[in-house]
Write a protein that holds these residues in place. Structure first.
Motif, PDB file in Angstrom:
ATOM      1  N   ARG A 150     -16.247  12.826  20.687  1.00 18.04           N
ATOM      2  CA  ARG A 150     -17.435  12.605  21.522  1.00 18.04           C
ATOM      3  C   ARG A 150     -18.425  13.759  21.383  1.00 18.04           C
ATOM      4  N   GLU A 151     -17.904  14.981  21.438  1.00 15.13           N
ATOM      5  CA  GLU A 151     -18.788  16.141  21.363  1.00 15.13           C
ATOM      6  C   GLU A 151     -19.450  16.271  19.989  1.00 15.13           C
ATOM      7  N   LEU A 152     -18.688  15.968  18.941  1.00 12.59           N
ATOM      8  CA  LEU A 152     -19.253  16.045  17.594  1.00 12.59           C
ATOM      9  C   LEU A 152     -20.342  14.996  17.394  1.00 12.59           C
ATOM     10  N   PHE A 153     -20.085  13.772  17.880  1.00 17.46           N
ATOM     11  CA  PHE A 153     -21.081  12.718  17.712  1.00 17.46           C
ATOM     12  C   PHE A 153     -22.313  12.980  18.569  1.00 17.46           C
ATOM     13  N   ALA A 154     -22.122  13.536  19.761  1.00 18.47           N
ATOM     14  CA  ALA A 154     -23.268  13.885  20.593  1.00 18.47           C
ATOM     15  C   ALA A 154     -24.098  14.983  19.919  1.00 18.47           C
ATOM     16  N   TYR A 155     -23.412  15.931  19.296  1.00 19.86           N
ATOM     17  CA  TYR A 155     -24.105  16.997  18.583  1.00 19.86           C
ATOM     18  C   TYR A 155     -24.961  16.421  17.447  1.00 19.86           C
ATOM     19  N   PHE A 156     -24.341  15.554  16.640  1.00 16.45           N
ATOM     20  CA  PHE A 156     -25.080  15.007  15.502  1.00 16.45           C
ATOM     21  C   PHE A 156     -26.163  14.025  15.941  1.00 16.45           C
ATOM     22  N   GLN A 157     -26.024  13.446  17.122  1.00 16.97           N
ATOM     23  CA  GLN A 157     -27.095  12.597  17.649  1.00 16.97           C
ATOM     24  C   GLN A 157     -28.350  13.435  17.887  1.00 16.97           C
ATOM     25  N   ASP A 158     -28.164  14.609  18.482  1.00 10.24           N
ATOM     26  CA  ASP A 158     -29.304  15.496  18.710  1.00 10.24           C
ATOM     27  C   ASP A 158     -29.919  15.955  17.381  1.00 10.24           C
ATOM     28  N   ILE A 159     -29.044  16.307  16.425  1.00 13.14           N
ATOM     29  CA  ILE A 159     -29.527  16.744  15.117  1.00 13.14           C
ATOM     30  C   ILE A 159     -30.292  15.614  14.430  1.00 13.14           C
ATOM     31  N   TYR A 160     -29.766  14.395  14.546  1.00 10.94           N
ATOM     32  CA  TYR A 160     -30.415  13.238  13.925  1.00 10.94           C
ATOM     33  C   TYR A 160     -31.842  13.068  14.441  1.00 10.94           C
ATOM     34  N   GLN A 161     -32.001  13.156  15.763  1.00  4.79           N
ATOM     35  CA  GLN A 161     -33.328  12.964  16.353  1.00  4.79           C
ATOM     36  C   GLN A 161     -34.311  14.023  15.850  1.00  4.79           C
ATOM     37  N   GLU A 162     -33.846  15.255  15.772  1.00  2.00           N
ATOM     38  CA  GLU A 162     -34.715  16.340  15.292  1.00  2.00           C
ATOM     39  C   GLU A 162     -35.035  16.163  13.806  1.00  2.00           C
ATOM     40  N   ARG A 163     -34.010  15.819  13.009  1.00  2.00           N
ATOM     41  CA  ARG A 163     -34.189  15.743  11.559  1.00  2.00           C
ATOM     42  C   ARG A 163     -35.059  14.556  11.142  1.00  2.00           C
ATOM     43  N   ARG A 164     -34.962  13.473  11.880  1.00  2.82           N
ATOM     44  CA  ARG A 164     -35.762  12.296  11.551  1.00  2.82           C
ATOM     45  C   ARG A 164     -37.258  12.627  11.612  1.00  2.82           C
ATOM     46  N   ARG A 165     -37.602  13.584  12.484  1.00  2.00           N
ATOM     47  CA  ARG A 165     -39.011  13.990  12.612  1.00  2.00           C
ATOM     48  C   ARG A 165     -39.390  15.049  11.579  1.00  2.00           C
ATOM     49  N   ASN A 166     -38.377  15.655  10.944  1.00  2.00           N
ATOM     50  CA  ASN A 166     -38.639  16.749  10.003  1.00  2.00           C
ATOM     51  C   ASN A 166     -37.755  16.596   8.771  1.00  2.00           C
ATOM     52  N   LEU A 167     -37.945  15.526   8.027  1.00  2.00           N
ATOM     53  CA  LEU A 167     -37.119  15.263   6.855  1.00  2.00           C
ATOM     54  C   LEU A 167     -37.320  16.333   5.791  1.00  2.00           C
ATOM     55  N   GLY A 168     -36.221  16.651   5.082  1.00  2.00           N
ATOM     56  CA  GLY A 168     -36.285  17.625   4.004  1.00  2.00           C
ATOM     57  C   GLY A 168     -35.387  17.192   2.869  1.00  2.00           C
TER      58      GLY A 168
END
Length: 412
Positions: free
Chosen positions: A198-216
């Motif tokens: 749960r904690e790992l998926f919640a972490y990557f959910q936050d990362i996903y939201q940030e990265r989607r706005r700043n693709l590299g």
């Protein structure tokens, strides 16, 4: 229900599913005895679920290659036997071809040998930073340093904040060793596993939201922009595969150097290796073979079949024991010996077939750099305390391994 039996050593064969297998039990003895059998044995994992054990190299090779007969989509690890894997069909590791092939194609390119070699200096700098305290004369907890190494390399390639790496390392290891008291959370192994996920998926959910706005050009951006079935991956698929990629690094990279340092200090191996570093590529493969850190992969038969003279029914779980297959004397002469220049060495430490580890090239490059730097910069390796193995039936490895060494002449 099939009845559990005994292996040729007299050890209850259900012991292969025991989280203490690599901690207190004679697992290599059990493997050796079971490899000699002319048939597979059925073993109970719990009151309701059991599995067939595959320990011979060619049998394991066949099961792992034949995705049409043995599916990965119902679960690939014993710790979820009998439970349908929620990642089935969504996560690369739990998806069968042809969808699996499409999902991994761009990621595999991003982790190719050219891509890994472009990261050579970055990986080297991370390694030097991680092993620097060894120069203090010890004791240095080599296993703890190695457990952090793949998180550091993966963290850089995923562009994850450094401040998050220690937490990620702990959660990832809790998810592969939920029975280990060092990673245990209140509620026992099942709660530990669930909470870590749960904690790992919640972490990557936050990362996903940030990265989607700043693709590299990082690995997470690669996953976000990968198309499968005419569409980009869903947020859940991206998060699941972020976890899978980082987990794959954590379960393979640390444990072959830990194996070498735990079993070959004082026997001359490191000195011979250091005297001729041209052996490093083949020596790394031998370390992977003998360590076989990923102990097993599970599959489910999708139709009636036969392996090693044993009839397997559709729906039966089949577990390939990679460490046992990698010590099969029919394939590896003098299989228990560390041969610095063993060739051929077609070990199964990264699996085989469609699910061959997508990050194997990055792991190999990292290990070659690691051993080169260790053996160039340090000498006189020796134990400096009691080692401690992980409580896990999935990973054969160490969580603590105190060692000491001296700085080699001419190095700083």
């Amino acid at each position: 229900m099939r009845e559990p039996g005994n292996d040729a050593t007299g050890c209850p064969v259900g012991g292969l599913a025991d989280p203490m297998l690599y901690t207190t039990l004679d697992f290599r003895g059990s493997w050796s005895g079971m490899r000699e059998l002319e048939h597979l044995q059925w073993q109970q994992a719990d009151e309701r679920n059991g599995f067939w054990s595959v320990l011979k190299y060619h049998d394991a090779d066949r099961v792992l290659r034949d995705a049409a007969t043995f599916t990965s989509e119902r679960g690939t690890l014993l710790n979820i036997i009998g439970v349908e894997d929620p990642a089935g069909g969504r996560q690369i590791a739990a998806t069968d071809p042809p969808r699996h092939t499409i999902m991994r194609a761009r990621l595999q390119k991003a982790l190719s040998i050219k891509a890994a070699e472009r990261q050579h200096e970055l990986i080297r700098d991370l390694i030097l930073e991680i092993i620097a305290p060894l120069a203090d004369g010890g004791p240095f907890d080599f296993a703890q340093a190695m457990l952090m190494l793949p998180v550091a390399v993966g963290g850089e390639m995923m562009r994850l904040p450094r401040s998050d790496w220690p937490r990620l390392e702990r959660l990832l290891n809790a998810s592969i060793a939920p029975d280990d008291p060092e990673y245990a959370m209140p509620g026992g192994p099942r709660e530990t596993l669930d909470r870590a996920h749960r904690e790992l998926f919640a972490y990557f959910q936050d990362i996903y939201q940030e990265r989607r706005r700043n693709l590299g050009d990082d690995l997470i951006s690669v996953l976000i922009t990968t198309e499968v079935d005419g569409r980009t991956m869903s947020p859940g698929e991206v998060m699941s595969n972020c976890y899978s990629v980082l987990l794959g690094a954590v379960v393979t990279t640390p444990h072959s150097p830990n194996y070498v340092m735990s079993e070959h200090l004082g026997d001359g191996l490191l000195e011979t290796w250091a005297a001729d570093l041209t052996a490093t590529p083949s020596a790394v493969e031998e370390a992977l073979r003998l360590a076989s850190p990923v102990s097993h992969f599970m599959r489910y038969a999708v139709r009636d079949t036969e392996v090693r003279g044993t009839k397997i029914k559709a729906g039966d779980a089949v577990v390939t024991w990679l460490g046992a297959a990698n010590r099969d004397e029919e394939v590896f002469a003098d299989a228990g010996r560390f041969d610095l220049r063993r060739r051929p060495n077609k070990h199964l430490a990264f699996g085989i077939g469609p699910h061959y580890c997508v990050g194997h090239t990055l792991a190999r490059v990292t290990l070659r750099i690691l051993f080169t730097e260790l053996l160039t910069r340090f000498t006189g390796f020796e134990p400096a305390g009691e080692p401690s193995r992980m409580h896990s039936n999935f990973i054969s490895g160490y969580k603590h391994l105190p060692i000491a060494a001296k700085a080699a002449r001419g190095t700083t």
